[in-house]
Scaffold this active site. Sequence first.
Site, short mmCIF file in Angstrom:
data_model
loop_
_atom_site.label_atom_id
_atom_site.label_comp_id
_atom_site.label_asym_id
_atom_site.label_seq_id
_atom_site.Cartn_x
_atom_site.Cartn_y
_atom_site.Cartn_z
CE LYS A 136 -22.47 2.76 25.75
NZ LYS A 136 -21.54 1.93 24.98
NE ARG A 160 -23.68 -2.87 28.11
CZ ARG A 160 -22.89 -1.82 28.30
NH1 ARG A 160 -23.28 -0.81 29.04
NH2 ARG A 160 -21.71 -1.80 27.76
NE ARG A 163 -12.58 2.30 26.90
CZ ARG A 163 -13.90 2.03 26.87
NH1 ARG A 163 -14.75 2.99 26.58
NH2 ARG A 163 -14.32 0.80 27.08
NE ARG A 211 -13.77 -0.07 30.94
CZ ARG A 211 -14.91 0.20 30.35
NH1 ARG A 211 -15.31 1.44 30.22
NH2 ARG A 211 -15.66 -0.76 29.87
NE ARG A 260 -16.45 -4.15 27.05
CZ ARG A 260 -15.60 -3.13 27.06
NH1 ARG A 260 -14.30 -3.33 27.01
NH2 ARG A 260 -16.06 -1.91 27.14
#
Length: 211
Positions: free
Chosen positions: A13, A88, A123, A156, A167
């Site tokens: 996203k 969300r 990531r 992160r 998540r």
Amino acid sequence: MNLILMGAPGAGKGTQAERIQARYGIPAVSTGEILRGAISAGTELGKTAKSFMDAGQLVPDEIVIGIIKEHLASDACKNGFILDGFPRSIPQAEALEALGVKIDVVLSIEVPDEKIVERMSGRRVCPKCGASYHTAYIPPKTADICDKCGNGLIIRPDDKPETVLNRLFTFHAQTEPLKVFYAERGLLRTVVGQEKVEDTTALVFAALEQA
Ligand code: ADP
Ligand code: ZN
């Protein structure tokens, strides 16, 4: 254009929001980025948010709704915006409607769970400007350095494998029902996330330009 971008954590996203922002000149508002900003600034909001984020849970609705209200009222969002990571949950979507915010398109980027876990492990993000990279798919020009601002890249804290699974669970339980919510309103469009960022971007632009 007032756009909502949906998708599992790590579906891309944020990366697609950057591309849409560059093409259409409308700002991306990322609740995740704003919350991470509050954490690095050490504010009360940041302290509250951190415990939820590190556990892979949603930050309470009142908090993120307050953030969104403030941002959407700003001049920058006058000619349109991209919501990345909000709403969300159904209560958040209802709050957005109650604010009288008109949404033109809800775009869902679909990526299977197995792929998500693989992507998150590579990531890397820039803690200064928020740019996002992937060691294999979107490598920075110099390893571990942000192309945009020269800052060092980090992993992160919520990209640890255990947190990623939480998540994903949160996404399926609380966020995915929004697809039905927005399909019922005739706003939902879906694209399948591709291996290459540019390929997904092409599908995203095509979906946004379809009448
Ligand atoms: P991703 O989409 O990859 O999970 P984000 O940066 O969008 O990453 O979000 C990171 C974390 O911030 C989420 O796991 C959640 O804890 C919190 N968060 C972001 N947006 C919201 C929201 N709209 N409501 C509740 N929590 C949120
Ligand atoms: Zn940067």
